[in-house]
Design a protein around this motif. Structure first.
Motif, PDB file in Angstrom:
ATOM      1  N   GLN A  47       2.746   7.749  -8.993  1.00 45.91           N
ATOM      2  CA  GLN A  47       4.167   7.524  -8.293  1.00 45.91           C
ATOM      3  C   GLN A  47       4.478   9.052  -7.415  1.00 45.91           C
ATOM      4  N   LEU A  48       4.413   9.263  -6.339  1.00 46.14           N
ATOM      5  CA  LEU A  48       4.563  10.436  -5.641  1.00 46.14           C
ATOM      6  C   LEU A  48       5.895  10.517  -4.916  1.00 46.14           C
ATOM      7  N   GLY A  49       6.941   9.745  -5.620  1.00 49.26           N
ATOM      8  CA  GLY A  49       8.338   9.990  -5.022  1.00 49.26           C
ATOM      9  C   GLY A  49       8.352   9.489  -3.438  1.00 49.26           C
ATOM     10  N   LEU A  50       8.013   8.237  -3.148  1.00 52.17           N
ATOM     11  CA  LEU A  50       8.160   7.906  -2.107  1.00 52.17           C
ATOM     12  C   LEU A  50       9.672   7.615  -1.345  1.00 52.17           C
ATOM     13  N   PRO A  51       9.702   8.039  -0.292  1.00 52.99           N
ATOM     14  CA  PRO A  51      11.138   7.934   0.168  1.00 52.99           C
ATOM     15  C   PRO A  51      11.996   6.561  -0.016  1.00 52.99           C
ATOM     16  N   PRO A  52      13.156   6.413   0.077  1.00 48.56           N
ATOM     17  CA  PRO A  52      13.812   5.183  -0.103  1.00 48.56           C
ATOM     18  C   PRO A  52      13.800   4.272   0.981  1.00 48.56           C
ATOM     19  N   VAL A  53      13.554   5.054   1.993  1.00 49.89           N
ATOM     20  CA  VAL A  53      13.837   4.297   3.421  1.00 49.89           C
ATOM     21  C   VAL A  53      12.623   4.444   4.280  1.00 49.89           C
ATOM     22  N   GLY A  54      12.169   3.661   5.188  1.00 48.86           N
ATOM     23  CA  GLY A  54      10.904   3.566   5.784  1.00 48.86           C
ATOM     24  C   GLY A  54       9.756   3.177   4.864  1.00 48.86           C
ATOM     25  N   GLN A  55       8.526   3.844   5.283  1.00 46.88           N
ATOM     26  CA  GLN A  55       7.416   3.780   4.287  1.00 46.88           C
ATOM     27  C   GLN A  55       6.469   4.981   4.327  1.00 46.88           C
ATOM     28  N   SER A  56       5.819   5.114   3.453  1.00 46.69           N
ATOM     29  CA  SER A  56       4.906   6.364   3.312  1.00 46.69           C
ATOM     30  C   SER A  56       3.610   5.931   2.524  1.00 46.69           C
ATOM     31  N   ALA A  57       2.571   7.034   2.595  1.00 47.22           N
ATOM     32  CA  ALA A  57       1.449   6.593   2.138  1.00 47.22           C
ATOM     33  C   ALA A  57       0.910   7.864   2.129  1.00 47.22           C
ATOM     34  N   GLU A  58       0.079   7.933   0.936  1.00 41.93           N
ATOM     35  CA  GLU A  58      -0.605   9.304   0.672  1.00 41.93           C
ATOM     36  C   GLU A  58      -2.582   9.078   0.644  1.00 41.93           C
ATOM     37  N   ALA A  59      -3.236   9.811   1.162  1.00 44.86           N
ATOM     38  CA  ALA A  59      -4.714   9.628   1.089  1.00 44.86           C
ATOM     39  C   ALA A  59      -5.152  11.003   0.851  1.00 44.86           C
ATOM     40  N   VAL A  60      -6.294  10.858   0.407  1.00 50.08           N
ATOM     41  CA  VAL A  60      -7.116  12.076   0.153  1.00 50.08           C
ATOM     42  C   VAL A  60      -8.378  11.823   0.987  1.00 50.08           C
ATOM     43  N   ARG A  61      -8.710  12.834   2.017  1.00 47.56           N
ATOM     44  CA  ARG A  61      -9.942  12.452   2.699  1.00 47.56           C
ATOM     45  C   ARG A  61     -11.293  12.403   2.041  1.00 47.56           C
ATOM     46  N   GLY A  62     -11.904  11.288   2.241  1.00 45.65           N
ATOM     47  CA  GLY A  62     -13.397  10.917   1.391  1.00 45.65           C
ATOM     48  C   GLY A  62     -13.089  10.245  -0.027  1.00 45.65           C
ATOM     49  N   ILE A  63     -11.496  10.088  -0.327  1.00 38.90           N
ATOM     50  CA  ILE A  63     -11.449   9.249  -1.533  1.00 38.90           C
ATOM     51  C   ILE A  63     -10.686   8.158  -1.427  1.00 38.90           C
ATOM     52  N   GLY A  64      -9.681   8.043  -0.376  1.00 38.15           N
ATOM     53  CA  GLY A  64      -9.081   6.879   0.079  1.00 38.15           C
ATOM     54  C   GLY A  64      -7.369   7.112  -0.520  1.00 38.15           C
ATOM     55  N   ILE A  65      -6.651   5.790  -0.364  1.00 42.37           N
ATOM     56  CA  ILE A  65      -5.251   5.824  -0.474  1.00 42.37           C
ATOM     57  C   ILE A  65      -5.007   5.938  -1.890  1.00 42.37           C
ATOM     58  N   VAL A  66      -4.047   7.105  -2.191  1.00 41.46           N
ATOM     59  CA  VAL A  66      -3.727   7.403  -3.628  1.00 41.46           C
ATOM     60  C   VAL A  66      -2.271   6.528  -3.861  1.00 41.46           C
ATOM     61  N   ALA A  67      -1.315   6.349  -2.964  1.00 40.09           N
ATOM     62  CA  ALA A  67      -0.214   5.710  -3.202  1.00 40.09           C
ATOM     63  C   ALA A  67       0.296   5.421  -1.975  1.00 40.09           C
ATOM     64  N   SER A  68       1.356   4.390  -1.919  1.00 38.91           N
ATOM     65  CA  SER A  68       1.780   3.906  -0.879  1.00 38.91           C
ATOM     66  C   SER A  68       3.049   2.878  -1.299  1.00 38.91           C
ATOM     67  N   THR A  69       4.027   2.784  -0.301  1.00 41.32           N
ATOM     68  CA  THR A  69       5.129   1.969  -0.613  1.00 41.32           C
ATOM     69  C   THR A  69       4.716   0.523  -0.464  1.00 41.32           C
ATOM     70  N   PRO A  70       5.305  -0.127  -1.637  1.00 39.24           N
ATOM     71  CA  PRO A  70       5.023  -1.350  -1.729  1.00 39.24           C
ATOM     72  C   PRO A  70       5.554  -2.401  -0.693  1.00 39.24           C
ATOM     73  N   ASN A  71       4.909  -3.654  -0.422  1.00 37.97           N
ATOM     74  CA  ASN A  71       5.156  -4.574   0.700  1.00 37.97           C
ATOM     75  C   ASN A  71       5.573  -3.948   1.966  1.00 37.97           C
ATOM     76  N   GLU A  72       4.362  -3.269   2.268  1.00 37.58           N
ATOM     77  CA  GLU A  72       4.485  -2.542   3.817  1.00 37.58           C
ATOM     78  C   GLU A  72       4.281  -3.882   4.584  1.00 37.58           C
ATOM     79  N   ARG A  73       4.995  -3.654   5.891  1.00 37.11           N
ATOM     80  CA  ARG A  73       4.814  -4.550   6.779  1.00 37.11           C
ATOM     81  C   ARG A  73       4.741  -3.669   8.169  1.00 37.11           C
ATOM     82  N   PRO A  74       4.122  -4.291   9.122  1.00 39.45           N
ATOM     83  CA  PRO A  74       3.762  -3.386  10.428  1.00 39.45           C
ATOM     84  C   PRO A  74       4.924  -3.231  11.216  1.00 39.45           C
ATOM     85  N   VAL A  75       5.056  -1.848  11.611  1.00 40.51           N
ATOM     86  CA  VAL A  75       6.317  -1.448  12.491  1.00 40.51           C
ATOM     87  C   VAL A  75       5.861  -0.841  13.564  1.00 40.51           C
TER      88      VAL A  75
END
Length: 408
Positions: A47-75
């Motif tokens: 858990q990377l301390g994602l912000p309480p508003v909006g949405q965030s995601a963390e990735a490592v190049r060549g590795i993939g998505i490490v963490a992301s906001t749950p229940n994302e929707r396109p904005v």
């Protein structure tokens, strides 16, 4: 060339405390060209301390998505749209970091578009009739001062029209499996250009694979023929090692920011990507969120051996058996708790011989492909340790067994 599959029992797939995976069997005659052994790095996903508003995601190049906001929707994503514009341009017109590329001449239509954007209050880059700009300079104008008019200029150059270019952008999104992403324009002025933080983090990681992009987005400013010195609108660039990637703002999207920085994980340098969308505190607030995530990510990552050193692999072939051995120092990947990995053994050489015992011990006869959800992350050569071939002749009704071996 690939041959018939093997039946494989793996002694180990991963080190660093992973449970030994179950053996995998592929029956004779199967069309499968590799065996798959699945294992999961133990522990909870970080858990990377994602912000309480909006949405965030963390990735490592060549590795993939490490963490992301749950229940994302396109904005709406504002000028993060320009990351895809740049990617399509470079895909169609590759450019090395040291190259300027083709020279484009600014037309009357380009000047009119620039003037229209000024009236509309959009982000622009000043251009003049007859001005000559290289592809490299245009990418600077697209990504640093975020010129909306430059996005359309590049689109027309590449595809003949903005509409045709936007179709290419959406096709590229599908190719990259950015399934929550849709583009309505080249610049992000339209709120119809929408995505998720996860998709944008994946896109930013892909874009940062280009050396020319890494060179541009880390710059604090650039000098262009008519516009003069133009700043990098990304407020995080140059702070705590951050080298990009793109900022954006609109009333519909609020502040959006994609950042990247090299971080060290167990003596391995990795490029960490952070994306934050829909931040109401402005770009500086988004930058603080991204900077915190970039700093937290390395603490949640692991250096994972792809194969336990000197692991052995028991292989049953049609005419006998063979034992394969992994190298003493296997490749290392960067992973995290909860990451699912698959080991797929490909056997291009072992079954090419009708008599495996005739293959010299120590020969590389197979490859262990280590695959994460986003694709291949490592390839490990496997050498023949021993091979026993059993042949039966119907006339003599005898069985002959031959063995080759190599010392441990």
């Amino acid at each position: 060339m690939r041959h018939a599959p093997l039946t494989i029992g793996l002694a180990a797939l991963l080190a660093v405390g992973l449970a030994a995976p179950a053996s995998a069997t592929v029956h004779e005659g199967s069309k499968t060209t590799s065996n798959e052994i699945t294992t999961v790095v133990p522990g909870a996903k970080p858990q990377l301390g994602l912000p309480p508003v909006g949405q965030s995601a963390e990735a490592v190049r060549g590795i993939g998505i490490v963490a992301s906001t749950p229940n994302e929707r396109p904005v709406p994503i504002a000028s993060l749209t320009k990351m895809m514009t740049a990617l399509v341009i470079l895909f169609d017109h590759p450019l090395a970091a040291s190259e300027q590329g083709p020279i484009l001449t600014v037309s009357a239509a380009d000047v009119a578009a620039y003037e229209d954007d000024i009236v509309a209050g959009d982000s622009t880059l000043k251009v003049a009739l007859g001005e000559q700009l290289s592809e490299y300079s245009l990418l600077e104008g697209l990504l640093l001062p975020s010129g909306d008019n430059i996005a359309d200029l590049l689109a027309v150059w590449d595809a003949g029209s903005v509409t045709a270019f936007v179709a290419k952008m959406n096709a590229m999104a599908q190719t990259l499996s950015l399934l929550s992403t849709h583009y309505a324009d080249t610049s992000g002025v339209s709120p119809g250009s929408r995505s998720t933080a996860t998709d944008q983090a994946s896109l930013a990681a892909t874009l940062m694979g280009y050396a020319v992009i890494r060179r541009i987005v880390r710059m604090r400013d650039a000098v262009l023929p008519v516009a003069g010195t133009v700043p990098n609108y990304n407020p995080a660039a140059g702070v705590d090692g951050i080298i990009g990637v793109k900022s954006g703002w609109s009333s519909e999207a609020q502040s959006c920011l994609a950042t990247a920085a090299y971080r060290t994980v167990k003596h391995h340098s990795v490029l960490v990507i952070s994306v934050t969308l829909g931040q109401g505190e402005g770009l500086l607030g988004a930058a603080r969120v991204d900077e915190r995530m970039l700093d937290l990510a390395p603490r949640s990552l692991l250096a994972v051996d792809t194969v336990a050193p000197r692991a052995t692999f028991q292989v049953r072939i049609k005419a006998g058996t063979a034992t394969l051995r992994a190298p003493r120092h296997p490749p290392v990947i960067i992973g995290w708790p909860g990451l699912k990995l698959e080991g797929r053994i490909d056997d291009p050489l072992l079954l090419a011989s009708t008599d495996a015992s005739q293959i010299p011990a120590g020969t590389v006869v197979a490859t262990l492909d280590v695959v994460a959800p986003w694709g291949m992350v490592a390839q490990v050569p496997l050498r023949l340790r021993t091979a026993t071939t059993t042949t039966t002749t119907t006339t003599m009704t005898t069985t002959t067994t031959t063995t080759s071996t190599v010392p441990n």
